[in-house]
Write an enzyme that holds these catalytic residues in place. Structure first.
Site, PDB file in Angstrom:
ATOM      1  N   ARG A 179      23.899 -83.001  26.504  1.00  0.00           N
ATOM      2  CA  ARG A 179      23.649 -81.523  26.176  1.00  0.00           C
ATOM      3  C   ARG A 179      22.659 -81.612  24.730  1.00  0.00           C
ATOM      4  O   ARG A 179      22.191 -82.400  24.289  1.00  0.00           O
ATOM      5  CB  ARG A 179      24.756 -81.130  25.659  1.00  0.00           C
ATOM      6  CG  ARG A 179      25.817 -80.658  26.792  1.00  0.00           C
ATOM      7  CD  ARG A 179      27.130 -79.970  26.399  1.00  0.00           C
ATOM      8  NE  ARG A 179      27.897 -80.735  25.497  1.00  0.00           N
ATOM      9  CZ  ARG A 179      28.097 -80.767  24.225  1.00  0.00           C
ATOM     10  NH1 ARG A 179      27.440 -79.809  23.662  1.00  0.00           N
ATOM     11  NH2 ARG A 179      28.955 -81.716  23.631  1.00  0.00           N
ATOM     12  N   LYS A 324      29.781 -76.638  29.929  1.00  0.00           N
ATOM     13  CA  LYS A 324      30.060 -76.434  28.649  1.00  0.00           C
ATOM     14  C   LYS A 324      29.540 -75.077  28.257  1.00  0.00           C
ATOM     15  O   LYS A 324      30.081 -74.378  27.222  1.00  0.00           O
ATOM     16  CB  LYS A 324      29.360 -77.414  27.728  1.00  0.00           C
ATOM     17  CG  LYS A 324      30.800 -78.866  27.792  1.00  0.00           C
ATOM     18  CD  LYS A 324      31.524 -78.297  26.933  1.00  0.00           C
ATOM     19  CE  LYS A 324      32.880 -79.158  26.936  1.00  0.00           C
ATOM     20  NZ  LYS A 324      32.770 -80.598  27.071  1.00  0.00           N
ATOM     21  N   SER A 361      33.681 -85.342  21.846  1.00  0.00           N
ATOM     22  CA  SER A 361      33.187 -86.386  22.551  1.00  0.00           C
ATOM     23  C   SER A 361      33.596 -87.798  22.528  1.00  0.00           C
ATOM     24  O   SER A 361      33.021 -88.145  21.418  1.00  0.00           O
ATOM     25  CB  SER A 361      31.640 -85.976  23.201  1.00  0.00           C
ATOM     26  OG  SER A 361      31.039 -86.593  24.180  1.00  0.00           O
ATOM     27  N   LYS A 365      39.869 -87.737  24.982  1.00  0.00           N
ATOM     28  CA  LYS A 365      40.580 -86.898  25.784  1.00  0.00           C
ATOM     29  C   LYS A 365      40.702 -86.997  27.342  1.00  0.00           C
ATOM     30  O   LYS A 365      41.907 -87.015  27.853  1.00  0.00           O
ATOM     31  CB  LYS A 365      39.768 -85.406  25.909  1.00  0.00           C
ATOM     32  CG  LYS A 365      39.883 -84.890  24.335  1.00  0.00           C
ATOM     33  CD  LYS A 365      38.808 -83.559  24.246  1.00  0.00           C
ATOM     34  CE  LYS A 365      37.291 -83.630  24.979  1.00  0.00           C
ATOM     35  NZ  LYS A 365      36.561 -84.538  24.138  1.00  0.00           N
ATOM     36  N   THR A 366      39.768 -87.397  27.908  1.00  0.00           N
ATOM     37  CA  THR A 366      39.980 -87.704  29.464  1.00  0.00           C
ATOM     38  C   THR A 366      40.547 -88.859  29.672  1.00  0.00           C
ATOM     39  O   THR A 366      41.407 -88.820  30.559  1.00  0.00           O
ATOM     40  CB  THR A 366      38.414 -87.860  30.089  1.00  0.00           C
ATOM     41  OG1 THR A 366      37.732 -86.822  29.874  1.00  0.00           O
ATOM     42  CG2 THR A 366      38.512 -88.185  31.612  1.00  0.00           C
ATOM     43  N   ASP A 380      39.472 -81.596  29.666  1.00  0.00           N
ATOM     44  CA  ASP A 380      38.634 -81.160  28.649  1.00  0.00           C
ATOM     45  C   ASP A 380      38.743 -79.769  28.386  1.00  0.00           C
ATOM     46  O   ASP A 380      38.473 -79.473  27.085  1.00  0.00           O
ATOM     47  CB  ASP A 380      37.312 -81.359  29.263  1.00  0.00           C
ATOM     48  CG  ASP A 380      36.233 -81.314  28.272  1.00  0.00           C
ATOM     49  OD1 ASP A 380      36.454 -81.981  27.426  1.00  0.00           O
ATOM     50  OD2 ASP A 380      35.062 -80.424  28.598  1.00  0.00           O
TER      51      ASP A 380
END
Ligand SMILES: Nc1ncnc2c1ncn2[C@@H]1O[C@H](COP(=O)(O)OP(=O)(O)O)[C@@H](O)[C@H]1O
Ligand SMILES: C=C(OP(=O)(O)O)C(=O)O
Ligand SMILES: [Ca+2]
Ligand SMILES: [Mn+2]
Length: 689
Positions: A179, A324, A361, A365-366, A380
């Site tokens: 990003r 996002k 990031s 989490k994933t 997410d």
């Protein structure tokens, strides 16, 4: 050999002659009429090759949205539905040259030549001086194509698209492989000026309405200049009362398949009644913005206009911007409905206990929400409302670097037909992916529908969370692998949003970079962090959730000396949180951060639970810990004058949670302490997501 039935003698004869010396295979299937079955079939009922091809594809059920939602589906002819759908898409793509939008035709221009010609004939346009050439051309709309159709489009027309050995679609995202938060702009108008968080630390870089319209027209003209565009009409949020309708107009099959996977996929019935979208993305990522456009600082711009409910993407093809970007929009829309939006993963145990996994990031989490022993709600983006939690998305977006079947079987196996695999490297012949290869980027990614995870919970909703797990990948190696937090500490760490990753991936040891990102997602929040923090505190208090801080990063030294905490140990720690056993463990308090750390966790060597144990150089440990403490303190200065919620008691408690740290530092380093207060901007702190 029984006698050959009529007509297909040659086939039977062929079968009778053994090739390569192998004995022929006999199948003694008898039909009712007693005639032996010989595997032969009648020839196709086609006179020409074209006719044969036309037999191959059956017409699928209509999937056309209706303008507005009032007209009942049954009363509309298929043709009328198509017309209304095209009208709606045409309106989305209106520009100066085509005030009513382009002439949109459904389908691939490569396949629908005759249809275009027929339409062109039906609607002759007399060119006038006011009409530019672009007004005369058709733009084909590839509307909610299936993954198979999108594969074909990608492979035929987009360089860098390949099918991998497991059936995933490998794609390249172009020059941008992550990003671009510095290029994300939000229109500041008389409403957003007061509502949103602006200024230092805020992700919302302002632009005005006019500049937005310049970029919008640029994107729309670019899209209209193409022979075809992809349109996805989909949903966000599994909470049926708070579902948002999104339309994504893009130029690449890669983008369309990515959003097909990441947003919630409508049923054919839902699509028929789709009506007008609540939010539209114009993704013209291949086309740059213009340096003469006010506010532009690079060729990339991701622009959100909340009043128009639109987002424009120029100059980046990284698909994560769409996902996002919509998440940012949800961070605005949901709090207005008193719903908390969360940058977190979420899963639920067999007994119905829900856990949230916050983290920046790369913190896990994933990885950690995808747990073979629990049901996955999402990896997410979630909402926490009066009714419980709901996933915003319909898919997951996993990091693939160093992915292995042994360590992460569920994610590994999700990479199959339908999955978009971004920027990975594979063998040119076998198409076997090398997940260790960082040649294109370290940020290799897989986007797959959530149902590709075997134990995904559908619909993706659950009751109120029992555990709130804050993940930090601490490359300094000083935070404990797990600590139990009280509410004030949870809020302190939530507002701080700390992680420290290693800056580059080049050879040589680099200093870990401390990152503080408010609410563990400063790149996506729209309101001031304290607004989300107050909502989280209220909800955790009301529903009795326990906060935890889990370090998924380094142990036994900073990056370079120590090593990353082993994923199986982190999983054991998480298991103990879920089961409730960790809640009743015995604890001791750490220095500086005043964290409660357990003395034992089942399946985890006890010595790793206390970070100091793992460092051979104790002095270096203390210095590193204090350094991190100072960075935390410095980062929190900005929030000291804010109140969290209506309750000033909580605010005092949150500040007190940071107090042991503050005292310790001011006592040990009085001069340094003052210097830090005076100069609150430090090169060491970066603001990222
Ligand atoms: N102890 C650990 N806990 C969690 N993740 C770990 C650990 N050790 C290594 N990893 C790796 O770190 C990465 C975490 O990334 P991911 O789960 O995608 O983070 P996020 O979803 O928060 O961006 C994965 O590649 C995972 O394999
Ligand atoms: C897609 C992203 O999410 P995460 O890295 O948290 O998985 C991102 O931050 O671009
Ligand atoms: Ca993220
Ligand atoms: Mn993730």
């Amino acid at each position: 050999m029984p006698s050959t039935p009529t007509g297909y003698g040659s086939v039977a004869n062929f079968n009778e002659s053994p090739r390569n010396g192998l004995a022929k295979i006999q199948t003694h299937k008898k039909h009712d009429n007693g005639v032996c079955h010989d595997d032969s079939v009648p020839t196709v009922k086609a006179q020409t090759i074209d006719e044969l091809h036309s037999l191959q594809q059956k017409k699928s059920a209509p999937t056309t949205p209706i303008e507005g939602t009032l007209t009942p589906f049954a009363t509309l002819s298929e043709e009328e539905r198509q017309r209304q759908q095209l009208k709606s898409i045409s309106a989305s793509l209106a520009s100066l040259t085509r005030e009513t939008g382009p002439k949109v035709v459904k389908g691939d221009p490569a396949r629908r030549k005759t249809e275009t010609q027929r339409l062109a004939h039906d609607h002759p346009v007399a060119p006038t001086i006011a009409v530019s050439d672009s007004a005369l051309k058709f733009t084909h709309v590839l509307y909610n194509l299936s993954p198979a159709e999108l594969y074909e489009q990608a492979i035929k027309y987009e360089k860098g698209s390949f099918i991998t050995s497991t059936g995933a679609l490998a794609t390249l995202s172009g020059a941008k492989t992550g990003r671009s938060p510095r290029d994300k702009r939000v229109v500041k108008d008389h409403v957003t000026e007061n509502e949103l968080w602006w200024g230092k630390g805020s992700p919302n870089i302002e632009m005005d309405e006019h500049s937005f319209m310049v970029n919008r027209e640029r994107a729309v003209d670019y899209l209209n200049s193409l022979d075809k565009v992809f349109v996805n009409d989909q949903f966000l949020n599994w909470d049926p009362e708070n579902k948002i309708k999104v339309r994504i107009v893009s130029a690449r099959a890669y983008h369309s398949l990515f959003m097909h996977n990441m947003c919630i996929r409508p049923t054919p019935e839902e699509l028929e009644n789709f009506g007008t979208p609540d939010f539209t993305i114009y993704n013209a990522g291949q086309f740059p913005c213009n340096r003469y456009t006010h506010y532009m600082t690079s060729s990339t711009s991701i622009d959100i206009n909340l009043a128009r409910r639109e987002m424009v993407i120029l100059g980046t093809q990284y698909a994560g911007e769409m996902k996002k970007g919509l998440f940012s929009v949800m961070h605005y829309l949901m709090p207005k409905r008193r719903i908390l939006s969360l940058h977190s993963g979420c899963n639920i145990g067999k007994d119905g206990d829900v856990a949230l996994f916050f983290g920046l990031s790369g913190t896990g989490k994933t990885t950690l929400s995808t747990d073979h022993n629990r049901y996955l709600i999402g990896d997410d983006e979630h909402c926490w409302s009066e009714n419980g939690v709901s996933n915003i998305e319909g898919g997951c977006y996993a990091k693939c670097i160093d992915l292995s079947q042994e360590k992460e079987p569920d994610i590994f196996n999700a990479i199959r037909f339908g999955t978009v695999l971004e920027n990975v490297v594979f063998d040119e012949h076998t198409r076997q992916v090398d997940y260790t290869d960082k040649s294109v980027t370290e940020n290799t990614r897989a986007a797959y529908p959530i149902e590709y995870i075997p134990n995904a919970l559908l619909p993706c909703v659950g009751p109120h969370p029992k555990n709130v797990i804050l993940l930090a990948c601490d490359a300094f190696g000083v935070l404990p692998p797990v600590s139990k937090l009280n509410l004030a500490q949870t809020m302190y760490h939530f507002i701080s949003g700390y992680t420290a990753l290693v800056a580059g991936t080049e050879d040589g040891i680099k200093e870990p970079q401390a990152t503080f990102s408010a609410c563990f997602g400063a790149a996506f929040i729209m309101l001031h962090p304290t607004k989300y923090a107050a909502m989280l505190a209220e909800k955790m208090q009301k529903h009795g959730a326990t906060g935890w801080l889990v370090n998924t990063g380094w142990s036994g030294g900073s990056y370079g000396q120590g090593s990353r905490i082993k994923l199986p140990y982190t999983r054991k720690i998480i298991d103990a949180i879920h089961s409730g056993s960790l809640l009743n463990a015995s604890y001791k308090k750490t220095q500086i951060f005043g964290l409660e750390i357990p003395t034992a966790v089942e399946g985890v060597p006890s010595e790793i639970l206390e970070p100091a144990n793992m460092w051979s150089d104790k002095k270096a440990y203390t210095e590193t810990l204090m350094k991190l403490g100072r960075l935390f303190k410095m980062n929190f200065e900005t929030f000291i004058n804010y109140k969290i919620g209506r309750d000033s008691k909580l605010t005092e408690e949150i500040l007190a949670a940071a107090l042991p740290l503050q005292f310790y530092i001011s006592f040990s380093f009085p001069l340094r302490f003052h210097a830090l207060i005076d100069n609150s901007s430090s090169a060491q702190i970066t603001s990222r997501s």
